[in-house]
Design a protein around this motif. Structure first.
Motif, mmCIF file in Angstrom:
data_model
loop_
_atom_site.group_PDB
_atom_site.id
_atom_site.type_symbol
_atom_site.label_atom_id
_atom_site.label_comp_id
_atom_site.label_asym_id
_atom_site.label_seq_id
_atom_site.Cartn_x
_atom_site.Cartn_y
_atom_site.Cartn_z
ATOM 1 N N CYS A 10 36.043 38.499 45.022
ATOM 2 C CA CYS A 10 34.654 38.870 45.354
ATOM 3 C C CYS A 10 33.697 37.690 45.198
ATOM 4 C CB CYS A 10 34.205 40.023 44.473
ATOM 5 S SG CYS A 10 32.519 40.526 44.847
ATOM 6 N N PHE A 12 30.496 37.702 45.077
ATOM 7 C CA PHE A 12 29.421 37.974 44.110
ATOM 8 C C PHE A 12 29.940 37.751 42.704
ATOM 9 C CE2 PHE A 12 27.375 40.699 41.019
ATOM 10 C CZ PHE A 12 26.069 40.246 41.127
ATOM 11 N N CYS A 32 30.614 45.716 38.499
ATOM 12 C CA CYS A 32 31.958 45.118 38.498
ATOM 13 C C CYS A 32 32.797 45.573 37.309
ATOM 14 C CB CYS A 32 31.853 43.596 38.497
ATOM 15 S SG CYS A 32 30.744 42.950 39.755
ATOM 16 N N ASN A 36 31.977 50.654 39.988
ATOM 17 C CA ASN A 36 32.260 49.954 41.265
ATOM 18 C C ASN A 36 32.067 50.832 42.498
ATOM 19 O OD1 ASN A 36 35.483 50.378 40.358
ATOM 20 N ND2 ASN A 36 34.266 49.070 39.035
HETATM 21 S S1 SF4 Z 1 31.893 45.897 42.067
HETATM 22 FE FE1 SF4 Z 1 31.154 45.014 43.967
HETATM 23 S S2 SF4 Z 1 30.334 43.015 43.451
HETATM 24 FE FE2 SF4 Z 1 31.634 43.688 41.755
HETATM 25 S S3 SF4 Z 1 33.648 42.820 42.170
HETATM 26 FE FE3 SF4 Z 1 33.599 44.867 43.058
HETATM 27 S S4 SF4 Z 1 32.994 44.559 45.196
HETATM 28 FE FE4 SF4 Z 1 32.447 42.719 44.064
#
Ligand code: SF4
Length: 76
Positions: A10, A12, A32, A36
């Motif tokens: 990811c 982000f 995260c 999620n």
């Molecule tokens: S919750 Fe969203 S931002 Fe965090 S790792 Fe998963 S997909 Fe990426």
């Protein structure tokens, strides 16, 4: 509520996005490491596929994610 299955790749989570918000650490804790299913990136990824997640979409932009999903669903 668990560590997101997508953390490894990811952008982000791995801080590869430009303009990372000051609240990024909080979002990581909230989305995260927990909620999620309600992350905007995760929602688009699950519904439309990873290649459809906008490069600038942040986890808290749920309305934007819903709109993208709706638009894509109508087009298909
Ligand atoms: S919750 Fe969203 S931002 Fe965090 S790792 Fe998963 S997909 Fe990426």
């Amino acid at each position: 509520m668990a560590v997101c299955e997508k953390v490894k790749g990811c952008p982000f989570f791995n801080e590869k996005m430009s303009n990372m918000p000051a609240t990024a650490a909080g979002y990581k804790r909230k989305y995260c490491m927990g909620d999620n299913q309600n992350c905007a990136r995760y929602m688009v990824l699950k519904k439309l596929g990873g290649d459809k997640v906008p490069v600038d979409l942040f986890p808290n932009q749920v309305e934007k994610a819903k709109m993208l999903i709706k638009e894509q669903t109508i087009v298909q």
